[in-house]
Scaffold this active site. Structure first.
Site, PDB file in Angstrom:
ATOM      1  N   ASP A   8       0.625  -1.023  -0.111  1.00  0.00           N
ATOM      2  CA  ASP A   8       0.338  -0.199  -0.093  1.00  0.00           C
ATOM      3  C   ASP A   8       1.085   1.385   0.103  1.00  0.00           C
ATOM      4  O   ASP A   8       2.319   0.680  -0.801  1.00  0.00           O
ATOM      5  CB  ASP A   8      -1.047  -0.053   1.003  1.00  0.00           C
ATOM      6  CG  ASP A   8      -0.291   0.213   2.268  1.00  0.00           C
ATOM      7  OD1 ASP A   8       0.991   0.343   2.720  1.00  0.00           O
ATOM      8  OD2 ASP A   8      -1.167   0.468   3.821  1.00  0.00           O
ATOM      9  N   CYS A  65       3.238  -3.612   4.365  1.00  0.00           N
ATOM     10  CA  CYS A  65       1.470  -2.186   4.311  1.00  0.00           C
ATOM     11  C   CYS A  65       3.367  -1.773   5.595  1.00  0.00           C
ATOM     12  O   CYS A  65       4.035  -1.930   5.975  1.00  0.00           O
ATOM     13  CB  CYS A  65       0.861  -2.746   4.975  1.00  0.00           C
ATOM     14  SG  CYS A  65       0.141  -4.026   5.965  1.00  0.00           S
ATOM     15  N   HIS A  98       9.436 -24.335   8.642  1.00  0.00           N
ATOM     16  CA  HIS A  98       8.696 -25.292   9.592  1.00  0.00           C
ATOM     17  C   HIS A  98       7.057 -25.149   8.673  1.00  0.00           C
ATOM     18  O   HIS A  98       6.358 -25.918   8.846  1.00  0.00           O
ATOM     19  CB  HIS A  98       8.028 -24.632  11.192  1.00  0.00           C
ATOM     20  CG  HIS A  98       9.570 -25.710  11.078  1.00  0.00           C
ATOM     21  ND1 HIS A  98       9.293 -25.563  12.743  1.00  0.00           N
ATOM     22  CD2 HIS A  98      10.486 -25.911  11.083  1.00  0.00           C
ATOM     23  CE1 HIS A  98      10.875 -26.585  13.281  1.00  0.00           C
ATOM     24  NE2 HIS A  98      11.738 -26.438  12.096  1.00  0.00           N
ATOM     25  N   HIS A 133       6.708 -31.521   8.983  1.00  0.00           N
ATOM     26  CA  HIS A 133       5.679 -30.865   8.989  1.00  0.00           C
ATOM     27  C   HIS A 133       5.682 -30.538   7.701  1.00  0.00           C
ATOM     28  O   HIS A 133       4.146 -29.455   7.745  1.00  0.00           O
ATOM     29  CB  HIS A 133       7.132 -29.266   9.042  1.00  0.00           C
ATOM     30  CG  HIS A 133       8.765 -29.131  10.143  1.00  0.00           C
ATOM     31  ND1 HIS A 133       7.490 -28.400  11.303  1.00  0.00           N
ATOM     32  CD2 HIS A 133       9.036 -29.270  10.231  1.00  0.00           C
ATOM     33  CE1 HIS A 133       8.925 -28.422  12.119  1.00  0.00           C
ATOM     34  NE2 HIS A 133       9.581 -29.025  11.239  1.00  0.00           N
TER      35      HIS A 133
HETATM   36  C1  RB5 Z   1      -1.903   2.557   6.618  1.00  0.00           C
HETATM   37  O1  RB5 Z   1      -2.436   3.784   7.531  1.00  0.00           O
HETATM   38  C2  RB5 Z   1      -1.922   1.436   7.880  1.00  0.00           C
HETATM   39  O2  RB5 Z   1      -3.369   1.271   8.527  1.00  0.00           O
HETATM   40  C3  RB5 Z   1      -1.294   0.188   6.897  1.00  0.00           C
HETATM   41  O3  RB5 Z   1      -0.429  -0.006   6.027  1.00  0.00           O
HETATM   42  C4  RB5 Z   1      -0.947  -0.984   7.933  1.00  0.00           C
HETATM   43  O4  RB5 Z   1       0.079  -0.813   8.769  1.00  0.00           O
HETATM   44  C5  RB5 Z   1      -2.642  -1.522   8.204  1.00  0.00           C
HETATM   45  O5  RB5 Z   1      -2.168  -2.886   8.770  1.00  0.00           O
END
Ligand code: RB5
Length: 147
Positions: A8, A65, A98, A133
């Protein structure tokens, strides 16, 4: 290795740097976005990368993210995906040995770029151990979860 990568906005810069590293290492990288620091919704990219892996279009997926949490929750809802949220090389290696993790989730606001690069490098280089595993991995897959 064919690697699908996505992020993201929070993970965008880290994703770009990881992509450059993977290409330098000789991997075949498919970037499924995002393509800027403009605000987007992480589930869209988690799903795109996870479906690519589940469909066999990529051997592994890497998602970035802010924390890695939203990516991992979403990725683990896609049948066939075993996503591991890793903040260090040890858990990254163990997630392969694992758990046969096929998607790696990372938090760019938690983990520094040098460690992110070490995690990804180790994770891609580590094979699943199989043996006992394999039985455990089979039991964790959605189609085998008992109610
Ligand atoms: C974005 O602000 C943030 O919520 C996203 O990058 C992430 O950390 C969500 O889990």
């Amino acid at each position: 290795m064919k690697v699908a990568i996505g992020s993201d906005h929070a993970g965008f810069e880290a994703k770009e740097a990881l992509k450059r590293m993977l290409i330098e290492q000789g991997h075949d990288v498919e970037d499924l976005g995002t393509n800027s620091s403009a605000s987007v919704d992480y589930p869209d990219f988690a799903q795109a990368v996870s479906h690519r892996v589940a469909d066999g279009g990529a051997a592994r997926g890497v998602l970035v993210c802010g924390t890695g949490i939203g990516m991992s929750i979403t990725a683990n809802k896609v049948p066939g995906i075993r996503a591991a949220l890793c903040q260090d090389e040890y858990t990254a290696r163990m997630s392969r040995l694992h758990n046969d993790a096929n998607v790696l989730c990372l938090g760019s606001r938690v983990t520094g770029q040098g460690v992110l690069e070490a995690i990804v490098t180790t994770w891609l280089a580590t094979d699943f151990e199989g043996g006992r595993h394999q039985r455990r991995v089979d039991k964790m897959m959605l189609s085998n979860i008992e109610r």
